[in-house]
Design an enzyme around this catalytic site. Sequence first.
Site, mmCIF file in Angstrom:
data_model
loop_
_atom_site.group_PDB
_atom_site.id
_atom_site.type_symbol
_atom_site.label_atom_id
_atom_site.label_comp_id
_atom_site.label_asym_id
_atom_site.label_seq_id
_atom_site.Cartn_x
_atom_site.Cartn_y
_atom_site.Cartn_z
ATOM 1 N N GLY A 128 0.843 -1.191 0.000
ATOM 2 C CA GLY A 128 0.000 0.000 0.000
ATOM 3 C C GLY A 128 0.875 1.236 0.000
ATOM 4 C CD GLN B 151 3.449 5.611 2.743
ATOM 5 O OE1 GLN B 151 2.499 5.040 2.246
ATOM 6 N NE2 GLN B 151 4.423 4.961 3.369
ATOM 7 C CB CYS C 155 5.011 2.201 7.689
ATOM 8 S SG CYS C 155 4.553 3.654 6.740
ATOM 9 C CG LEU C 156 6.660 1.057 1.696
ATOM 10 C CD1 LEU C 156 6.135 1.403 0.312
ATOM 11 C CD2 LEU C 156 7.755 0.005 1.613
ATOM 12 C CG HIS D 71 -0.661 0.993 7.184
ATOM 13 N ND1 HIS D 71 0.247 0.633 8.159
ATOM 14 C CD2 HIS D 71 0.021 1.804 6.337
ATOM 15 C CE1 HIS D 71 1.414 1.211 7.908
ATOM 16 N NE2 HIS D 71 1.300 1.936 6.805
ATOM 17 C CD GLU D 72 -1.414 2.442 2.639
ATOM 18 O OE1 GLU D 72 -1.068 3.627 2.482
ATOM 19 O OE2 GLU D 72 -0.613 1.554 2.983
ATOM 20 C CG HIS E 171 -0.027 6.393 5.557
ATOM 21 N ND1 HIS E 171 1.098 7.014 6.047
ATOM 22 C CD2 HIS E 171 0.323 5.104 5.357
ATOM 23 C CE1 HIS E 171 2.078 6.125 6.139
ATOM 24 N NE2 HIS E 171 1.634 4.963 5.732
HETATM 25 NI NI NI Z 1 2.586 3.126 5.741
#
Ligand code: NI
Length: 169
Positions: free
Chosen positions: A45, A50, A92-93, A134-135, A138
Amino acid sequence: MIYPITRYGEAVLESPTRAVEKFDEDLAKLCEDMFESMYAAQGVGLAATQIGMSKNLAVIDVSVGKNPEARLVLANPEIISVEGDQREEEGCLSLPGFRGNVLRPAYVTVRAQNVTGETYEMRGEGLLARAFCHEIDHLNGILFIQHLSMLKRDLIKRRIRKLKKTGEW
Ligand code: NI
């Protein structure tokens, strides 16, 4: 185009996002770039924040590029219902190298717009339910570490401060 992924510490990650209003060719291109950037980073995701953009937009693909039908664009998404619980390790990236156990609902139904602006509803379970939460977090400026205990969160923040000092973050 592959965008660099913003890391924890950049203000855009913890700020609320602006609604997507125009569903035009630029948005379609941005979504393609977000998928490409997500696959390059091996994520399931990616939120617009991000890649440094304050837009209420995310992409998800829990098949990691294996199934074209698993590609989801979520513009202006909202969670409309949840059921049950799941506790799994999450990462998380934007926080590379850090993971933690996060309690999420087992089933999550979202309402969102797709890349052409059409509204759809979708029920996800397991990893997809987790990715929805999660997204959407964000897009509200919330990172997964905010769901960890204060002790664990502070430990991660301290380690990141150290990495920043040595130029490794
Ligand atoms: Ni993330």
